[in-house]
Enzyme design. Structure first.
Site, PDB file in Angstrom:
ATOM      1  N   ASN A   7       0.873  -1.171   0.000  1.00  0.00           N
ATOM      2  CA  ASN A   7       0.000   0.000   0.000  1.00  0.00           C
ATOM      3  C   ASN A   7       0.913   1.225   0.000  1.00  0.00           C
ATOM      4  OD1 ASN A   7      -1.843   2.026   0.406  1.00  0.00           O
ATOM      5  ND2 ASN A   7      -2.777   1.116   2.232  1.00  0.00           N
ATOM      6  N   ARG A  90      -2.500  -2.058  -3.503  1.00  0.00           N
ATOM      7  CA  ARG A  90      -3.802  -1.448  -3.224  1.00  0.00           C
ATOM      8  C   ARG A  90      -3.869  -0.112  -3.981  1.00  0.00           C
ATOM      9  NH1 ARG A  90      -5.429   2.694   1.323  1.00  0.00           N
ATOM     10  NH2 ARG A  90      -7.644   2.760   0.866  1.00  0.00           N
ATOM     11  N   HIS A 180     -13.241   1.959   0.235  1.00  0.00           N
ATOM     12  CA  HIS A 180     -13.176   0.839   1.196  1.00  0.00           C
ATOM     13  C   HIS A 180     -13.773  -0.437   0.589  1.00  0.00           C
ATOM     14  CE1 HIS A 180     -13.539   3.968   4.667  1.00  0.00           C
ATOM     15  NE2 HIS A 180     -12.269   3.647   4.514  1.00  0.00           N
ATOM     16  N   ARG A 241     -13.491  14.383   8.675  1.00  0.00           N
ATOM     17  CA  ARG A 241     -14.262  14.735   7.471  1.00  0.00           C
ATOM     18  C   ARG A 241     -15.730  14.991   7.795  1.00  0.00           C
ATOM     19  NH1 ARG A 241     -12.259   9.527   4.122  1.00  0.00           N
ATOM     20  NH2 ARG A 241     -10.299   9.431   5.260  1.00  0.00           N
ATOM     21  N   GLU A 386      -8.156  -6.472   4.304  1.00  0.00           N
ATOM     22  CA  GLU A 386      -8.011  -6.017   2.922  1.00  0.00           C
ATOM     23  C   GLU A 386      -6.787  -6.640   2.256  1.00  0.00           C
ATOM     24  OE1 GLU A 386      -8.600  -2.294   4.973  1.00  0.00           O
ATOM     25  OE2 GLU A 386      -9.425  -1.452   3.133  1.00  0.00           O
TER      26      GLU A 386
END
Ligand code: ADP
Length: 401
Positions: A7, A90, A180, A241, A386
Site C-alpha cells: 500500500n 492497493r 473501502h 471529514r 483487505e
C-alpha cells in the site's frame, strides 16, 4: 506461493508478505518519510523485529529497504526475492475503468495516473509505488493492482448518479464511486460464509468505521449502494471529514470567508467531523475519554456520529427492502460496543435484538455474532482483512497468466 501486498502512500509504503499456502502473514512493515529522510520498521510473524533509519529519496529506494529487511539480517523472512510469486498493490481510485483487479502493464499504469484528478493524493503515490517496484525488482516479479472502488462497480445508476445536469456525468464522470470496497467485499463475503448463506437473495449492510468510514448496502453479494461518493469525503461524519453537507453550506462559507477550493477542501477533509465538532481530537478514544470527563462538545460529537450512522443503516434497510445481517468492522466498528449497541437499539422495532454480554466482549481482532438467537437480523463483528483480498486476487491473476 508468497505474495507481497503493498500500500504505497506519497511518503510511506506499507507491506505484508503472505504465504498463500495457509494465508498467514510471514512478515510486515512500514517505510516512512520517503522523500524526506527514511525509516523502516519490519516485523516477522514470530516476533523478530528490525528498525532502521535509511535514506529513502524515492519509492525505489524504499523497495530496496524492504528487500533487505525480507532477505537479510535477524528479522529475515525468506532466503531470496525469487520466493515471491507476485506483488499486489492497493489502489484507491479505479474510476469507471477498473471493475476488477488486473495485471500491471504500461497502459494500466497510465490509466491509474489518468484517474489522479479523482484521487490526487492517492493515485499518484500508487503509481510511484508501482514504478518503484518495477525499477527495484524488474519485471521478473509480476504486479497486480486491486482497486478500492471495484467492489462498488455493480451499483445501479440510481445509486451512483448525482442529481446534477447529466452532462456533468458525461463530461467529467462525476458520480458516486465509493471506497473501502476491498474491506466491504471481504466482510460481506465472510458474513455469507459464517452464516452459511447464498449470495442470491441476501441483503447485508457492512459498516466500515475507522478514521475514514463508509457503509455499504450489499444485495445478492454485490454492492447496491455505498455512502462515500466521488471522493471519500461523502457519507456521514468521520474523524476529520464532514460527510454529506447541504452544498449551500459550501457556497455560503466561500462567500463569508473567501476560501479557495483548496482551503475549502482542507476544511471539509481535515478539520471537520469528530475533530471539528468536539474540538478535542479526531481519534474516538480521545473523544470518548473527554466525554467521560464531562466535555459537552465531545459528547455531542459522539452522539452526532452515532445518529448519522443509525440514519445510514436505516436508509439502506429501506433501499434494499430489508436486511439479513449487519456487519461492523474497522477500528471503531470492531472496538466500540457502545456504538454498535446504539445502532442496534434503534432497530428493536423490527426485531433486532443483541446480547449485551457478547457485544461487550467483542474487541479488535475478535469475530462473532452478537445478536440473540431470536433476533430477526444477524448482527456481527468481522475484523476486516483487505491485504488478504489483495493477495488472493493477485494469486488468482498470476496463476492464470
Ligand atoms: P484507519 O481508518 O486509519 O485504518 P482504524 O480502522 O484503525 O483506522 O480506526 C481508527 C479509529 O478507531 C480511531 O478513531 C480510534 O479511536 C478507533 N478505535 C481504536 N480502538 C478503539 C477502542 N478501543 N474504542 C473505541 N474506538 C477505538
Amino acid at each position: 506461493m508468497k505474495i507481497l501486498v503493498v500500500n504505497a502512500g506519497s511518503s510511506s509504503l506499507k507491506y505484508q508478505l503472505i504465504d498463500m499456502t495457509d494465508e498467514k502473514v510471514i512478515a510486515k512493515g512500514l517505510c516512512e518519510r520517503i522523500g524526506i529522510d527514511g525509516k523502516i520498521s519490519h516485523k516477522t510473524f514470530d516476533g523478530r523485529e528490525y528498525e532502521a533509519q535509511i535514506d529513502m529519496p524515492d519509492h525505489t529506494a524504499a523497495f530496496k529497504c524492504v528487500e533487505k529487511a525480507l532477505i537479510s539480517g535477524d528479522a529475515k523472512a525468506i532466503d531470496s526475492m525469487d520466493e515471491i510469486g507476485a506483488v499486489g498493490h492497493r489502489i484507491v481510485q479505479g474510476g469507471a475503468i477498473f471493475d476488477h483487479s488486473v495485471l500491471v502493464n504500461e497502459q494500466v499504469v497510465n490509466d491509474i495516473e489518468g484517474l489522479a484528478d479523482l484521487a490526487p493524493l492517492h493515485n499518484i503515490a500508487h503509481v510511484q509505488g508501482i514504478r518503484g517496484c518495477l525499477e527495484c525488482f524488474g519485471d521478473k516479479i509480476p504486479q497486480v493492482v486491486v482497486f478500492d472502488t471495484s467492489f462498488h462497480a455493480t451499483m445501479p445508476e440510481t445509486s451512483y448518479l448525482f442529481a446534477l445536469p447529466y452532462e456533468y456525468y458525461e463530461k467529467y464522470k462525476i458520480r458516486r464511486y465509493g471506497f473501502h470496497g476491498t474491506s466491504h467485499r471481504y466482510v460481506s463475503a465472510r458474513c455469507l460464509e459464517l452464516l452459511n448463506m447464498k449470495k442470491e437473495g441476501s441483503k447485508i449492510i457492512t459498516c466500515h468505521l475507522g478514521n475514514g468510514s463508509s457503509i455499504t448496502a450489499v444485495k445478492d453479494g454485490k454492492c447496491f449502494d455505498t455512502s462515500m461518493g466521488l471522493t471519500p469525503l461523502d457519507g456521514f461524519m468521520m474523524g476529520t471529514r464532514t460527510g454529506t453537507l447541504d452544498p449551500s453550506v459550501l457556497t455560503y462559507i466561500i462567500e463569508k470567508e473567501g476560501l479557495s477550493a483548496k482551503e475549502l477542501s482542507d476544511l471539509c477533509n481535515k478539520k471537520s467531523g469528530v475533530l471539528g465538532v468536539s474540538g478535542v481530537s479526531s481519534d474516538n478514544r480521545d473523544v470518548e475519554a473527554a466525554a467521560a470527563e464531562g466535555n459537552e462538545r465531545a459528547k455531542l460529537a459522539l452522539e452526532m456520529q452515532r445518529y448519522q450512522i443509525r440514519k445510514f443503516v436505516g436508509s439502506y434497510i429501506a433501499a434494499m427492502n430489508g436486511v439479513d445481517a449487519i456487519v461492523f468492522t474497522g477500528g471503531i466498528g470492531e472496538n466500540s460496543a457502545e456504538l454498535r449497541k446504539s445502532v442496534c437499539d434503534n432497530l428493536a422495532f423490527m426485531g433486532v435484538k443483541i446480547d449485551d454480554s457478547i457485544n461487550d466482549t467483542l474487541r479488535r481482532g475478535a469475530e462473532g455474532v452478537f445478536s440473540t438467537e431470536d433476533s430477526t437480523v444477524k448482527v456481527m463483528v468481522i475484523p476486516t482483512n483487505e491485504e488478504l483480498v489483495i493477495a488472493r486476487d493477485t494469486k488468482e491473476i498470476v496463476e492464470n497468466m
